[in-house]
Design an enzyme around this catalytic site. Structure first.
Site, PDB file in Angstrom:
ATOM      1  N   ARG A 141     -11.510   2.505 -11.462  1.00  0.00           N
ATOM      2  CA  ARG A 141     -11.703   1.403 -10.504  1.00  0.00           C
ATOM      3  C   ARG A 141     -12.857   1.817  -9.596  1.00  0.00           C
ATOM      4  O   ARG A 141     -12.693   2.709  -8.768  1.00  0.00           O
ATOM      5  CB  ARG A 141     -10.437   1.188  -9.671  1.00  0.00           C
ATOM      6  N   CYS A 147      -3.815  -1.548 -18.930  1.00  0.00           N
ATOM      7  CA  CYS A 147      -4.051  -0.601 -17.835  1.00  0.00           C
ATOM      8  C   CYS A 147      -3.427  -1.034 -16.518  1.00  0.00           C
ATOM      9  O   CYS A 147      -3.640  -0.383 -15.497  1.00  0.00           O
ATOM     10  CB  CYS A 147      -5.553  -0.371 -17.652  1.00  0.00           C
ATOM     11  N   ARG A 182       0.830 -10.675  -5.965  1.00  0.00           N
ATOM     12  CA  ARG A 182       1.259  -9.296  -6.127  1.00  0.00           C
ATOM     13  C   ARG A 182       1.522  -8.606  -4.798  1.00  0.00           C
ATOM     14  O   ARG A 182       2.116  -7.544  -4.776  1.00  0.00           O
ATOM     15  CB  ARG A 182       0.224  -8.519  -6.948  1.00  0.00           C
ATOM     16  N   ASN A 185      -1.283  -6.439 -13.842  1.00  0.00           N
ATOM     17  CA  ASN A 185      -0.994  -6.765 -12.426  1.00  0.00           C
ATOM     18  C   ASN A 185      -1.457  -8.185 -12.118  1.00  0.00           C
ATOM     19  O   ASN A 185      -0.700  -9.014 -11.618  1.00  0.00           O
ATOM     20  CB  ASN A 185      -1.710  -5.789 -11.482  1.00  0.00           C
ATOM     21  N   ASP A 186      -2.710  -8.458 -12.436  1.00  0.00           N
ATOM     22  CA  ASP A 186      -3.210  -9.808 -12.155  1.00  0.00           C
ATOM     23  C   ASP A 186      -2.687 -10.819 -13.166  1.00  0.00           C
ATOM     24  O   ASP A 186      -2.370 -11.950 -12.809  1.00  0.00           O
ATOM     25  CB  ASP A 186      -4.748  -9.803 -12.121  1.00  0.00           C
ATOM     26  N   ARG A 206     -14.848   0.401 -15.043  1.00  0.00           N
ATOM     27  CA  ARG A 206     -14.854  -1.032 -14.745  1.00  0.00           C
ATOM     28  C   ARG A 206     -15.882  -1.319 -13.663  1.00  0.00           C
ATOM     29  O   ARG A 206     -15.974  -0.585 -12.678  1.00  0.00           O
ATOM     30  CB  ARG A 206     -13.458  -1.445 -14.264  1.00  0.00           C
ATOM     31  N   GLU A 221      -6.906 -10.448 -17.730  1.00  0.00           N
ATOM     32  CA  GLU A 221      -5.973 -10.515 -16.602  1.00  0.00           C
ATOM     33  C   GLU A 221      -5.889 -11.930 -16.033  1.00  0.00           C
ATOM     34  O   GLU A 221      -5.151 -12.179 -15.088  1.00  0.00           O
ATOM     35  CB  GLU A 221      -6.364  -9.506 -15.522  1.00  0.00           C
ATOM     36  N   HIS A 243       0.828  -1.205   0.000  1.00  0.00           N
ATOM     37  CA  HIS A 243       0.000   0.000   0.000  1.00  0.00           C
ATOM     38  C   HIS A 243       0.869   1.264   0.000  1.00  0.00           C
ATOM     39  O   HIS A 243       0.636   2.216  -0.741  1.00  0.00           O
ATOM     40  CB  HIS A 243      -0.868  -0.042   1.264  1.00  0.00           C
TER      41      HIS A 243
HETATM   42  C1  PEP Z   1      -4.650  -5.283 -13.169  1.00  0.00           C
HETATM   43  O1  PEP Z   1      -4.877  -6.373 -12.610  1.00  0.00           O
HETATM   44  O2  PEP Z   1      -3.643  -5.071 -13.875  1.00  0.00           O
HETATM   45  C2  PEP Z   1      -5.577  -4.152 -12.994  1.00  0.00           C
HETATM   46  C3  PEP Z   1      -5.464  -3.062 -13.721  1.00  0.00           C
HETATM   47  O3  PEP Z   1      -6.534  -4.256 -12.049  1.00  0.00           O
HETATM   48  P1  PEP Z   1      -6.293  -4.146 -10.467  1.00  0.00           P
HETATM   49  O4  PEP Z   1      -4.869  -3.673 -10.264  1.00  0.00           O
HETATM   50  O5  PEP Z   1      -7.309  -3.178  -9.979  1.00  0.00           O
HETATM   51  O6  PEP Z   1      -6.524  -5.542 -10.035  1.00  0.00           O
HETATM   52 MG    MG Z   2      -6.802  -6.798 -11.767  1.00  0.00          MG
END
Ligand code: PEP
Ligand code: MG
Length: 532
Positions: free
Chosen positions: A289, A492, A455, A444-445, A325, A423, A182
């Site tokens: 988000r 993204c 992550r 990210n996911d 989203r 993702e 965070h």
């Molecule tokens: C991701 O997973 O890359 C993403 C943009 O969504 P979040 O980080 O909100 O899971």
């Molecule tokens: Mg994600």
């Protein structure tokens, strides 16, 4: 004193030089009284002092960050928190010792909780413990982070980070921590360089007076020799000049050196992100988000509340496309009362679209609000965590039904195009099979599922690498599916803003990247160098 070179992991980019502020658990020893009544009074005053300090901080902050601190105020206002401490004080234990004992039990309880949400709150209780201890001993650990200083610590809490003014320079060098924590997210959003995972920060004798932090390379030099410092200052001057040039280009469209036009969109985590921003810096919004609307302290937002906020974002964009989203709760984003408690692996559980389809009464409210907002701009709606085509089809059918119901009532609305986040590796591998109006790659996911490296776990952060050939291959495959189906594709996740990956990402055929507002100038400058 000899120069000390440490290598860790880059968590927030940029270079900084400054005096070192050590934030360690050790606080100045206080002189305790042997009168339990006086000790109890000292603890009461320290708790009140800590509470007032946090309440003062909240007034300067907004959104998710203020919510974190409101939780801390609520804890400090709850008399039950200190009951155990007062009890041992009456048996003759000093106030600071009693408080530490009582809070350590609480912290352990939170850390052992089944529920991810409560486990995540352990850091807040540590924060509360240390702040009250600082008040007890008359040392204000927070005030000791003077502007422009390099904070060296094992880890740093969100409230300690937020109490400092990072617009005046400074950086963070942590023995532990994780680039996906965070605090790392906050550091990137505020432009504070940060390096984590440096290992034990121990010195023989005197702690270092000065440090150089390289948040791009993930290195820190304590006690630099004059020549090392001179060279580093030259690098800072060059970086500042490059940043000033990049800032100048922030409002102009992005082109690579070989004249490929790259669309740069914004990621929005809360409407405040857009305050005082000129929409000309972007080609639209690539990710809103909506989790911020559903945070526990707000409760479940009704249709009108959502509609007003979506409409405000669309109006801000002045006709540029806006991708919102639908709720992506679960995983590392638990929402009390909505997500499932006690899942053994919440990242593989009922999250994202799975949760929305399981709770249609909540999902349909969001779909209605989105359909109503769609008449106020160019809205696209995107679904998180899609794994199989039927999830998209079911959501699409619900959207059609809600649009039809609104129309039947004569309420102004439009049916926005429905796209998917890519993702989950299954979606990337079979992207062509989805009838999506567009794809947005969530690196990210996608990275954590491809690399089997969570992550939010610092110990596997090296594996959690979006530049790994396996992740890039899945991105390229998605881009190819979009080309074949003639639909748009963007990326993204955080990788979009990682300028070390810009060349590799554009080589996959991507032409649209979506990033946090603060990183736009840096990204556009990096894009301008690709293909030169
Ligand atoms: C991701 O997973 O890359 C993403 C943009 O969504 P979040 O980080 O909100 O899971
Ligand atoms: Mg994600």
């Amino acid at each position: 004193m000899t120069e000390i070179h440490l290598t860790g992991r880059a968590a927030s980019p940029g270079l900084a030089i400054g005096p070192v502020t050590m934030l360690t658990a050790s606080v100045v020893r206080r002189t305790a009284s042997d009168d339990p009544a006086q000790e109890a009074a000292a603890l009461r005053a320290a708790i009140e002092g800590a509470r007032a300090e946090i309440a003062g901080l909240i007034e300067r902050l907004q959104g998710e960050v203020a919510d974190i601190l409101e939780f801390q105020v609520a804890m400090l206002e709850d008399d039950a928190l200190a009951d155990a401490a007062y009890e041992v004080i009456s048996a003759g234990i000093t106030a600071d010792h009693a408080w530490r004992l009582a809070l350590d039990v609480e912290i352990e309880g939170y850390r052992a909780a089944e529920d991810e949400y409560f486990r995540a709150r352990a850091a807040d209780i540590v924060d509360i413990r240390d702040r009250v201890l600082a008040h007890l001993s008359g040392v204000d650990t927070v005030a000791r982070i003077t502007d422009g200083s390099i904070v060296a610590a094992d880890d740093i809490t969100p409230s300690a980070f937020l109490a400092a003014d990072w617009t005046r320079g400074g950086a963070i060098a942590l023995a532990g921590g994780s680039p996906s924590s965070h605090v790392a997210m906050l550091a990137r959003a505020r432009g504070a360089p940060m390096v984590v995972g440096l290992g034990p920060l121990s010195w023989n004798g005197q702690p270092p007076a000065l440090a150089l932090v390289d948040g791009d390379a993930g290195t820190v030099i304590f006690n630099p020799e004059p020549e090392t410092r001179r060279q580093f200052e030259q690098r800072i001057a060059a970086a500042n000049a490059a940043l000033a040039a990049a800032e100048a280009g922030r409002a102009t469209p992005a082109y690579t050196a070989d004249r490929r036009r790259i669309a740069v969109l914004l990621n929005v985590t809360a409407p405040e992100d857009l305050a005082s921003l000129d929409p000309a810096i972007c080609d639209g919004i690539g990710l809103v988000r909506t989790e911020f609307l559903f945070e526990a302290s707000h409760g479940l937002p009704d249709e009108d509340t959502q509609y007003v906020i979506y409409r405000r974002i669309l109006e801000w964009a002045e006709g540029r496309p806006v991708t919102i989203r639908t709720l992506d709760a679960g995983g590392d984003k638990p929402i009390a009362g909505l997500t499932v408690d006690g899942e053994s692996n919440p990242f593989l559980g009922l999250r994202g679209i799975r949760l929305s389809l399981a709770r249609p009464e909540i999902f349909r409210v969001q779909l209605r609000a989105l359909a109503r907002a769609a008449v106020h701009g160019v809205l696209k709606v995107m679904l998180p965590m899609i794994a199989i085509p039927s999830e998209l089809d079911r959501a699409g059918a619900m959207l059609d039904e809600e649009v039809a119901a609104l129309r039947a009532k004569g309420i102004a609305c439009a049916r926005p195009p429905l796209g998917i986040m890519v993702e989950v590796p299954a979606a990337a591998l079979c992207a062509e099979d989805f009838g999506a109006a567009f794809y947005s790659i969530g690196s990210n996911d996608l990275t954590q599922y491809t690399m089997a490296a969570a992550r939010d776990i610092g110990a596997v952060a090296d594996l959690n690498d979006a530049g790994n050939p396996a992740v890039l291959a899945l991105i390229a495959r998605t881009v190819e599916a979009a080309r074949k189906r003639d639909v748009e594709v963007s990326l993204c996740g955080d990788a979009a803003a990682d300028t070390r990956l810009t060349t590799a990402l554009l080589a996959t055929g991507l032409r649209t990247l979506s990033v946090a507002p603060l990183t736009v100038a840096r990204l556009k400058a990096a894009i301008a160098k690709v293909g030169s």
